[in-house]
Write a protein that holds these residues in place. Structure first.
Motif, PDB file in Angstrom:
ATOM      1  N   GLY A  57       0.703  -1.181   0.260  1.00 32.92           N
ATOM      2  CA  GLY A  57       0.065  -0.119  -0.040  1.00 32.92           C
ATOM      3  C   GLY A  57       0.779   1.296   0.036  1.00 32.92           C
ATOM      4  N   LEU A  58       2.230   1.233   0.185  1.00 26.60           N
ATOM      5  CA  LEU A  58       2.811   2.290   0.264  1.00 26.60           C
ATOM      6  C   LEU A  58       4.333   2.071  -0.171  1.00 26.60           C
ATOM      7  CD1 LEU A  58       2.528   3.692   3.806  1.00 26.60           C
ATOM      8  CD2 LEU A  58       1.309   4.682   2.077  1.00 26.60           C
ATOM      9  N   THR A  59       4.919   3.211  -0.462  1.00 28.86           N
ATOM     10  CA  THR A  59       6.493   3.129  -0.951  1.00 28.86           C
ATOM     11  C   THR A  59       7.204   2.599   0.335  1.00 28.86           C
ATOM     12  OG1 THR A  59       6.998   5.115  -0.707  1.00 28.86           O
ATOM     13  CG2 THR A  59       6.040   4.737  -2.704  1.00 28.86           C
ATOM     14  N   ASP A  60       8.457   2.160   0.209  1.00 27.93           N
ATOM     15  CA  ASP A  60       9.337   1.878   1.277  1.00 27.93           C
ATOM     16  C   ASP A  60       9.534   3.182   2.275  1.00 27.93           C
ATOM     17  OD1 ASP A  60       9.516  -0.838   0.646  1.00 27.93           O
ATOM     18  OD2 ASP A  60      11.594  -0.552  -0.291  1.00 27.93           O
ATOM     19  N   GLU A  61       9.760   4.153   1.715  1.00 30.52           N
ATOM     20  CA  GLU A  61       9.721   5.282   2.177  1.00 30.52           C
ATOM     21  C   GLU A  61       8.551   5.850   3.270  1.00 30.52           C
ATOM     22  OE1 GLU A  61      10.477  10.030   1.028  1.00 30.52           O
ATOM     23  OE2 GLU A  61      11.836   8.582   0.435  1.00 30.52           O
ATOM     24  N   GLU A  62       7.487   5.727   2.584  1.00 26.11           N
ATOM     25  CA  GLU A  62       6.319   6.131   3.327  1.00 26.11           C
ATOM     26  C   GLU A  62       6.089   5.250   4.364  1.00 26.11           C
ATOM     27  OE1 GLU A  62       3.836   8.008  -0.228  1.00 26.11           O
ATOM     28  OE2 GLU A  62       3.817   5.753  -0.135  1.00 26.11           O
ATOM     29  N   SER A  63       6.427   3.837   4.331  1.00 31.51           N
ATOM     30  CA  SER A  63       6.028   2.742   5.428  1.00 31.51           C
ATOM     31  C   SER A  63       6.865   2.969   6.712  1.00 31.51           C
ATOM     32  CB  SER A  63       6.330   1.417   4.875  1.00 31.51           C
ATOM     33  OG  SER A  63       7.612   1.273   4.325  1.00 31.51           O
ATOM     34  N   GLN A  64       7.797   3.921   6.484  1.00 31.69           N
ATOM     35  CA  GLN A  64       8.601   4.226   7.716  1.00 31.69           C
ATOM     36  C   GLN A  64       7.949   5.541   8.540  1.00 31.69           C
ATOM     37  OE1 GLN A  64      11.229   2.143   8.304  1.00 31.69           O
ATOM     38  NE2 GLN A  64      10.573   1.146   6.338  1.00 31.69           N
ATOM     39  N   ARG A  65       7.073   5.896   8.235  1.00 26.47           N
ATOM     40  CA  ARG A  65       6.481   7.123   9.013  1.00 26.47           C
ATOM     41  C   ARG A  65       5.459   6.326  10.170  1.00 26.47           C
ATOM     42  NH1 ARG A  65       4.060  10.742   4.231  1.00 26.47           N
ATOM     43  NH2 ARG A  65       6.166  11.114   3.121  1.00 26.47           N
ATOM     44  N   ASP A  66       5.397   7.293  11.078  1.00 32.33           N
ATOM     45  CA  ASP A  66       4.689   6.904  12.170  1.00 32.33           C
ATOM     46  C   ASP A  66       3.136   6.756  12.020  1.00 32.33           C
ATOM     47  OD1 ASP A  66       4.398   5.884  14.897  1.00 32.33           O
ATOM     48  OD2 ASP A  66       3.747   8.273  15.578  1.00 32.33           O
ATOM     49  N   MET A  67       2.616   5.410  12.103  1.00 30.15           N
ATOM     50  CA  MET A  67       1.151   5.396  11.759  1.00 30.15           C
ATOM     51  C   MET A  67       0.405   4.682  12.912  1.00 30.15           C
ATOM     52  SD  MET A  67       1.590   3.910   7.938  1.00 30.15           S
ATOM     53  CE  MET A  67       3.380   3.032   8.085  1.00 30.15           C
ATOM     54  N   GLU A  68      -1.028   4.778  13.050  1.00 35.81           N
ATOM     55  CA  GLU A  68      -1.627   4.143  13.813  1.00 35.81           C
ATOM     56  C   GLU A  68      -1.748   2.591  13.786  1.00 35.81           C
ATOM     57  OE1 GLU A  68      -6.231   4.188  15.677  1.00 35.81           O
ATOM     58  OE2 GLU A  68      -5.521   5.743  14.369  1.00 35.81           O
ATOM     59  N   VAL A  69      -1.589   1.808  14.476  1.00 39.43           N
ATOM     60  CA  VAL A  69      -1.732   0.182  14.384  1.00 39.43           C
ATOM     61  C   VAL A  69      -3.237  -0.017  14.598  1.00 39.43           C
ATOM     62  CG1 VAL A  69      -1.113  -1.838  15.360  1.00 39.43           C
ATOM     63  CG2 VAL A  69       0.691  -0.179  15.117  1.00 39.43           C
ATOM     64  N   ILE A  70      -3.865  -0.489  13.680  1.00 41.70           N
ATOM     65  CA  ILE A  70      -5.344  -0.900  14.020  1.00 41.70           C
ATOM     66  C   ILE A  70      -5.518  -2.642  14.040  1.00 41.70           C
ATOM     67  CG2 ILE A  70      -6.273   1.207  12.894  1.00 41.70           C
ATOM     68  CD1 ILE A  70      -6.838  -0.683  10.359  1.00 41.70           C
ATOM     69  N   TYR A  71      -4.435  -2.973  13.680  1.00 41.37           N
ATOM     70  CA  TYR A  71      -4.603  -4.592  13.933  1.00 41.37           C
ATOM     71  C   TYR A  71      -3.103  -5.526  13.955  1.00 41.37           C
ATOM     72  CZ  TYR A  71      -4.440  -9.669  12.278  1.00 41.37           C
ATOM     73  OH  TYR A  71      -4.311 -10.988  12.151  1.00 41.37           O
ATOM     74  N   THR A  72      -3.167  -6.242  14.864  1.00 37.05           N
ATOM     75  CA  THR A  72      -1.701  -7.077  15.147  1.00 37.05           C
ATOM     76  C   THR A  72      -2.341  -8.555  15.155  1.00 37.05           C
ATOM     77  OG1 THR A  72      -0.612  -5.190  16.047  1.00 37.05           O
ATOM     78  CG2 THR A  72       0.329  -7.455  16.419  1.00 37.05           C
ATOM     79  N   ARG A  73      -1.462  -9.300  14.443  1.00 38.83           N
ATOM     80  CA  ARG A  73      -2.089 -10.596  14.296  1.00 38.83           C
ATOM     81  C   ARG A  73      -1.549 -11.285  15.558  1.00 38.83           C
ATOM     82  NH1 ARG A  73       0.699 -15.704  11.120  1.00 38.83           N
ATOM     83  NH2 ARG A  73      -1.015 -16.966  11.381  1.00 38.83           N
ATOM     84  N   ARG A  74      -2.455 -12.236  16.197  1.00 40.65           N
ATOM     85  CA  ARG A  74      -2.268 -12.893  17.363  1.00 40.65           C
ATOM     86  C   ARG A  74      -1.222 -14.209  17.103  1.00 40.65           C
ATOM     87  NH1 ARG A  74      -7.750 -13.725  20.539  1.00 40.65           N
ATOM     88  NH2 ARG A  74      -8.735 -11.810  19.640  1.00 40.65           N
TER      89      ARG A  74
END
Length: 140
Positions: free
Chosen positions: A122-139
């Protein structure tokens, strides 16, 4: 997009009367699909279902709705990604380990899928390094 016609509709005693069920559906080849295996608590048992989503808002809202609800849980999330390599068109299944919400003015929020393949879909490598809100983490 998922399409079907009325001849594929079937009745099911496992779902609510207001829900329509089909035997067969067609998936558009160029669309990224998100398969969310989830469960609802019914008394002492869990009822498992799989939702197939493809629109950003639907994915974000679905995950947010489950986040703090003890009577529902997300079990697993997978991506069915279209891959185009020259004339070859195929698909790839990947497991989603984490989903983060990416937002950049003036556009809408979009989900970013961090997969078991080590990619941020969904993002470039550079964009994916930005601070984002986590909405799901796999159990685990």
């Amino acid at each position: 997009m998922i399409t079907t016609d009325d001849t594929n509709e079937m009745s099911s005693h496992f779902v609510q009367p207001s829900i329509r069920t089909w035997r067969t559906a067609t998936l558009d080849f160029a669309t990224l699909y998100i398969f969310i295996n989830h469960a609802f608590r019914i008394k002492r048992n869990w009822l498992y279902q799989t939702a197939i989503l493809w629109q950003y808002d639907d994915v974000l809202n679905f995950c947010q709705d489950f986040k703090n609800d003890k009577s529902r849980k997300i079990v697993d999330i997978w991506l069915l990604e279209p891959l185009f390599e020259g004339a070859i068109r195929t698909r790839r299944w990947t497991t989603v380990l984490e989903i983060k919400k990416y937002f950049e003015e003036p556009g809408p929020a979009i989900p970013v899928y961090f997969t078991d393949a080590g990619e941020a879909v969904g993002l470039t490598d550079e964009e994916s390094q930005r601070d984002m809100e986590v909405i799901y983490t796999r159990r685990k």
